[in-house]
Design an enzyme around this catalytic site. Structure first.
Site, PDB file in Angstrom:
ATOM      1  N   LYS A  89     -51.208  40.430  54.896  1.00 12.99           N
ATOM      2  CA  LYS A  89     -52.242  41.245  54.245  1.00 12.99           C
ATOM      3  C   LYS A  89     -51.667  42.632  53.985  1.00 12.99           C
ATOM      4  CE  LYS A  89     -56.966  42.892  54.937  1.00 12.99           C
ATOM      5  NZ  LYS A  89     -58.124  42.854  55.856  1.00 12.99           N
ATOM      6  N   LYS A 142     -52.995  38.095  51.041  1.00 13.17           N
ATOM      7  CA  LYS A 142     -54.058  38.925  50.457  1.00 13.17           C
ATOM      8  C   LYS A 142     -53.471  40.275  50.080  1.00 13.17           C
ATOM      9  CE  LYS A 142     -58.525  40.992  51.498  1.00 13.17           C
ATOM     10  NZ  LYS A 142     -59.573  41.260  52.474  1.00 13.17           N
ATOM     11  N   CYS A 174     -63.610  46.439  61.164  1.00 18.54           N
ATOM     12  CA  CYS A 174     -63.849  47.582  60.263  1.00 18.54           C
ATOM     13  C   CYS A 174     -65.267  47.691  59.714  1.00 18.54           C
ATOM     14  CB  CYS A 174     -62.815  47.602  59.149  1.00 18.54           C
ATOM     15  SG  CYS A 174     -62.493  46.024  58.374  1.00 18.54           S
ATOM     16  N   CYS A 176     -62.886  40.828  62.133  1.00 18.95           N
ATOM     17  CA  CYS A 176     -62.242  42.145  62.173  1.00 18.95           C
ATOM     18  C   CYS A 176     -63.272  43.156  62.679  1.00 18.95           C
ATOM     19  CB  CYS A 176     -61.706  42.566  60.802  1.00 18.95           C
ATOM     20  SG  CYS A 176     -60.551  43.960  60.940  1.00 18.95           S
ATOM     21  N   GLU A 216     -44.182  37.838  59.407  1.00 17.10           N
ATOM     22  CA  GLU A 216     -45.600  37.763  59.789  1.00 17.10           C
ATOM     23  C   GLU A 216     -46.075  36.306  59.816  1.00 17.10           C
ATOM     24  OE1 GLU A 216     -47.772  39.743  60.899  1.00 17.10           O
ATOM     25  OE2 GLU A 216     -47.186  41.784  60.423  1.00 17.10           O
ATOM     26  N   ARG A 265     -64.974  47.685  49.769  1.00 13.13           N
ATOM     27  CA  ARG A 265     -65.417  48.689  50.749  1.00 13.13           C
ATOM     28  C   ARG A 265     -66.831  49.144  50.457  1.00 13.13           C
ATOM     29  NH1 ARG A 265     -59.425  51.218  51.900  1.00 13.13           N
ATOM     30  NH2 ARG A 265     -58.740  49.276  52.870  1.00 13.13           N
ATOM     31  N   TYR A 279     -64.517  35.638  44.389  1.00  8.05           N
ATOM     32  CA  TYR A 279     -65.885  35.989  43.977  1.00  8.05           C
ATOM     33  C   TYR A 279     -66.269  35.258  42.701  1.00  8.05           C
ATOM     34  CZ  TYR A 279     -64.856  39.525  47.420  1.00  8.05           C
ATOM     35  OH  TYR A 279     -64.490  40.132  48.589  1.00  8.05           O
ATOM     36  N   SER A 335     -61.556  41.862  45.628  1.00  4.05           N
ATOM     37  CA  SER A 335     -62.623  42.536  44.883  1.00  4.05           C
ATOM     38  C   SER A 335     -62.109  43.311  43.668  1.00  4.05           C
ATOM     39  CB  SER A 335     -63.376  43.474  45.824  1.00  4.05           C
ATOM     40  OG  SER A 335     -62.492  44.445  46.381  1.00  4.05           O
TER      41      SER A 335
HETATM   42 ZN    ZN Z   1     -60.445  45.286  59.068  1.00  4.08          ZN
END
Ligand code: ZN
Length: 345
Positions: A216, A269, A133, A131, A254, A226, A335, A296
């Site tokens: 997602k 997700k 971001c 991705c 999707e 983030r 995690y 997270s």
């Molecule tokens: Zn992204």
């Protein structure tokens, strides 16, 4: 209402034929009949890699770190020793720009980490997140509608779909060249899977699988990530490409599109607030291997409650992961992977 005074214990009652409790009388019986079993090999363990030396704990995710490449290799070794056979890499670049140039640089941080982990542990399955971001200075998942690319019919700052596909293909290809075992596009761009498939095939990587973040959601459970990946959008949100949490029929659309485009595995997700979505997608496409991302925010909530002594961390974690698998996930990105693997032994 049952009138307890009218209950006569000596009264003749029909014999109870069905007594489900018969099969719960002993631990051995319960073990024999358990329908869902977690294994360390079900887990994919996320690693955040950054430049420099050492490691820094992520405040909102106790036990999870931003890792230098050598620390990431050490963490992969710990994973391998505990029976976790797969990691997924997220990169924190040295510097950010509008397109995210380090994302497909041969010496980018993820590229270095793939090579280092595969060199030390060739058996380890290295998945890479694909991705924009984490690499863009604006923190968005694609090329923005501004400057030279400006399209007046679209909002200023809108994530432009097709120009983003070119970047995603470059990123996936560069991960392939470093030895990634699976590429996982997460940007929810239309046609991201087919674009990456074509780019990989044209370069001789027709055997490299694509795990698509097919379903997602624009979720508030991503908050701690983030901080971990330093990838919060500088303005606006991701609702023009990620799905509305209220939708489930759209998940089927999707998923169907991504299968058509050549996805080898699908993902839902987040996981915990979307168990119904995992099940619906699994029922619709039982032939497709399915991943779910135990994100997270889900991890942080368990950690926070456990730190306060409000829940039993091990039991809550294993129950959560079991629920995700029971809902239909074949593999779980989590995690908790290393802890869960230890508790399962
Ligand atoms: Zn992204």
């Amino acid at each position: 209402m049952l009138d307890i005074n009218k209950h006569d214990p000596s009264a003749q009652r029909a014999p109870l034929i069905a007594r489900p409790r018969r099969l719960r009388t002993s631990a051995a019986l319960r073990d024999m009949l358990r329908e869902t079993e977690l294994n360390a090999r079900d887990f994919i363990y996320p690693l955040f890699v950054r430049h420099g030396k050492g490691k820094t704990e992520i405040r909102s995710m106790p036990g999870i770190y931003q890792l230098s490449v050598d620390e990431a290799v050490r963490e992969a070794e710990t994973a391998a020793k505990s029976g976790v056979k797969s990691v997924i890499l997220f990169g924190i670049p040295a510097s950010k720009d509008p397109v995210g140039l380090e994302n497909f640089a041969p010496d980018g941080i993820v590229q270095q980490a793939i090579r280092a982990i595969k060199r030390e542990f060739p058996e380890m399955i290295v998945v890479t997140d694909v991705c924009l971001c984490e690499y863009t200075d604006h923190g968005h998942c694609g090329v923005l509608n501004t400057g030279d690319a400006y399209r007046p019919e679209l909002p200023e700052g809108y994530v432009l779909n097709d120009p983003t596909l070119d970047v995603l293909s470059k990123v996936a290809l560069s991960h392939a060249e470093c030895g990634a075992d699976i590429v996982a596009p997460s940007g929810m761009m239309d046609a991201m899977v087919s674009s990456i498939r074509t780019a990989l095939d044209e370069s001789g990587y027709e055997n490299l699988p694509i795990l698509s973040y097919a379903v997602k959601y624009a979720s508030s459970f991503y908050g701690p990530f983030r901080e971990a990946a330093d990838g919060a959008p500088k303005f606006g949100d991701r609702k023009s490409h990620q799905m509305d949490p209220a939708n489930v029929r759209e998940a089927l659309r999707e998923a169907a599109l991504d299968i058509e485009e050549g996805a080898d595995m699908l993902m839902v997700k987040p996981a915990l607030a979307y168990l119904d979505v995992i099940r619906v997608v699994k029922n619709a496409f039982p032939e497709m291997p399915m991943a779910a991302y135990n994100v997270s925010g889900e991890y942080a909530m368990v950690k926070a409650a456990a730190t306060n002594g409000w829940v039993d961390e091990a039991r809550v974690t294993l129950e959560t992961l079991t629920a995700i698998k029971r809902a239909g996930a074949d593999v779980i990105i989590t995690y908790h992977a290393l802890d869960a693997a230890k508790w399962l032994k």
